[in-house]
Design an enzyme around this catalytic site. Sequence first.
Site, PDB file in Angstrom:
ATOM      1  N   LYS A  48       6.311  -3.752   6.576  1.00 55.18           N
ATOM      2  CA  LYS A  48       7.524  -4.405   6.072  1.00 55.18           C
ATOM      3  C   LYS A  48       7.913  -5.600   6.961  1.00 55.18           C
ATOM      4  O   LYS A  48       7.791  -5.524   8.186  1.00 55.18           O
ATOM      5  CB  LYS A  48       8.654  -3.365   6.069  1.00 55.18           C
ATOM      6  N   CYS A 133       9.902 -15.689   1.706  1.00 58.91           N
ATOM      7  CA  CYS A 133      10.786 -14.690   1.107  1.00 58.91           C
ATOM      8  C   CYS A 133      11.831 -15.380   0.238  1.00 58.91           C
ATOM      9  O   CYS A 133      12.587 -16.221   0.724  1.00 58.91           O
ATOM     10  CB  CYS A 133      11.489 -13.843   2.161  1.00 58.91           C
ATOM     11  N   ILE A 194      -0.076 -14.650  -3.647  1.00 58.68           N
ATOM     12  CA  ILE A 194       1.230 -15.285  -3.616  1.00 58.68           C
ATOM     13  C   ILE A 194       2.324 -14.281  -3.240  1.00 58.68           C
ATOM     14  O   ILE A 194       2.166 -13.081  -3.509  1.00 58.68           O
ATOM     15  CB  ILE A 194       1.592 -15.916  -4.992  1.00 58.68           C
ATOM     16  N   ASN A 195       3.388 -14.788  -2.660  1.00 62.63           N
ATOM     17  CA  ASN A 195       4.614 -13.998  -2.580  1.00 62.63           C
ATOM     18  C   ASN A 195       5.195 -13.954  -4.002  1.00 62.63           C
ATOM     19  O   ASN A 195       4.597 -14.471  -4.946  1.00 62.63           O
ATOM     20  CB  ASN A 195       5.588 -14.627  -1.577  1.00 62.63           C
ATOM     21  N   GLY A 246      -0.921 -10.457  -6.063  1.00 62.13           N
ATOM     22  CA  GLY A 246      -0.051 -10.783  -7.191  1.00 62.13           C
ATOM     23  C   GLY A 246      -0.490  -9.980  -8.394  1.00 62.13           C
ATOM     24  O   GLY A 246      -1.402 -10.378  -9.113  1.00 62.13           O
TER      25      GLY A 246
END
Lengths: 306, 266
Positions: A48, A133, A194-195, A246
């Site tokens: 995390k 983020c 990707i985020n 993703g």
Amino acid sequence: MKNKPSLAVNIGGLKMNNPVMTASGTFGFGKEYAPYLDLNRLGAIVVKGTTLKPKAGNKVPRIAETPAGMLNAVGLENPGVDYFLAHEMPFLKQHDVPVVVNIAGNSAADYAELAARLDREEGIAALEVNISCPNVKQGGIAFGTQCSMAQDVIGAVRKVTQLPLIAKLSPNVTSIVEIAKSVEEAGADAVSLINTLLGMSIDAKTRKPRLANIVGGLSGPAVKPVALRMVWQVAGAIDIPIIGMGGIMTAEDAVEFLIAGASAVAVGTANFVNPHATMDIVNGIEQYLEEEGMKDIHELIGSLQI
Amino acid sequence: MSQQMQARILFNEQVGPDVFRMVVEAPEIAKEVKSGQFFHVRCGAEYDPLLRRPISIHQYRSKTGELFFLYQVKGKGTALLSQMRPGEYVDLMGPLGNGFSLKKGNGLYVLVGGGIGIAPLLSVAQDIKKQGFEIVTLLGAQSRSHVYVEDDFRLYSDQIFIWTVDGSSGLKGLVTHMLPEVIRTCNINQILTCGPHGMLKEVAQQAMAANIPCQVSLEEKMGCGVGACLSCACSIKVPEDSAFTYKKVCVDGPVFEAEEVIWDEE
């Protein structure tokens, strides 16, 4: 007996037995999923997102389901680096699996301080620098949408650590290729992409947003075509390895990312649906290589036939 | 320990306008579960709906290895679940969460349930009865047609009061109207409650004012169910130097002591 194909990959100095990693923020600190799978069989665990100080995160609701996907706006809730090292790292160290720490901050100096702190610790295999983020007001994505800022952060972190550096990129940009090039130039050893894609969900009955944060990051199968496209574009533009992610739910999805040019993959939302998705994917990739008569996963990476 | 399994469905029957009771065969797990825990249920094999649904244990029978779920059809996931037939298999993860813990004493237990929130209370009622204690049950519903599994509760309750908002069954009004009288007249070991947030808050405040131990079962939108995604945060009173502001409903709960929850936050 036939030799098993080799699944080992080296991501800018991060050596893994197989290319299947966990996506940061979807696998906690590893212990949460220990009842469901053998953590040692993962390519790497990406924990995390961690910040210098504890972060409370956003108000609830933090999650909203969408067709073949989900939006989240957790807001980088985490107990801070000191807590992580004291209470979460010991469990991870008992395992024989590379640990990648995802780091986030409000300034380039924050990122550097955090990286320097982690650089001194035993048992950390690499750092993933979160410049993407979408759910925090400061930092995060702000660093990942402008090439100069992305370079500042990666450059600052590069100065303080020899650990393999992975820059996690946001898809919420005009050109992900330009961002990828600038972090490569700044000294990143790899990129992950990707985020989540910035999105929104509204309840028509109440006319209220479904997330307390109003907007959040979209993940899950719905984003896979966008992610694949970006991995393929970036693969043609940089020389450092790519961790593709993703919407990967199955081994076939993972194989598609490898074909597009990713050298490794990360599994995120799928963990919520199927807690041993990562294991199914490791096994499935191996089976795919056997069926295709490939002896090494590198025969598959970037093998898109055009 | 929690596990993922395919459990065979024995029954999946409608018991109210939008409420179903599913019974599954899970012999190993049925021995390990605790009242108040939940299972994370995959409602279909496709990607829409994508996520699992947390559904609390309604009843468990260790001897026969049966698990009961009482669930309300609220959206796509639960609608699919309601269409599953006996003989089919349902993908479960669990048991998850902490469950209720009974506070010992020489008094009785009060159960307060509202809407589908009555589901986990039947299991607790069984536990309490096994230990030989008295139970007063207060159940609240919108109207007569939304009163279900009442007979099951009657089996274990020494006194039971049904409240409906429109008065079409039992007493008219909110179930919490009766709590002050119960608190005044009974020697209560503990109040256990599950239901809509407003009801929980009211029950918690009355219990705290009377200094009676009270456990509440909270609900929040969930992702992983195992404490990894941090979606199901709830505001909890913590020391100032704590690294945490929120607790996770899935692993720290879903059952909390009434006094640890911050009730007034929007």
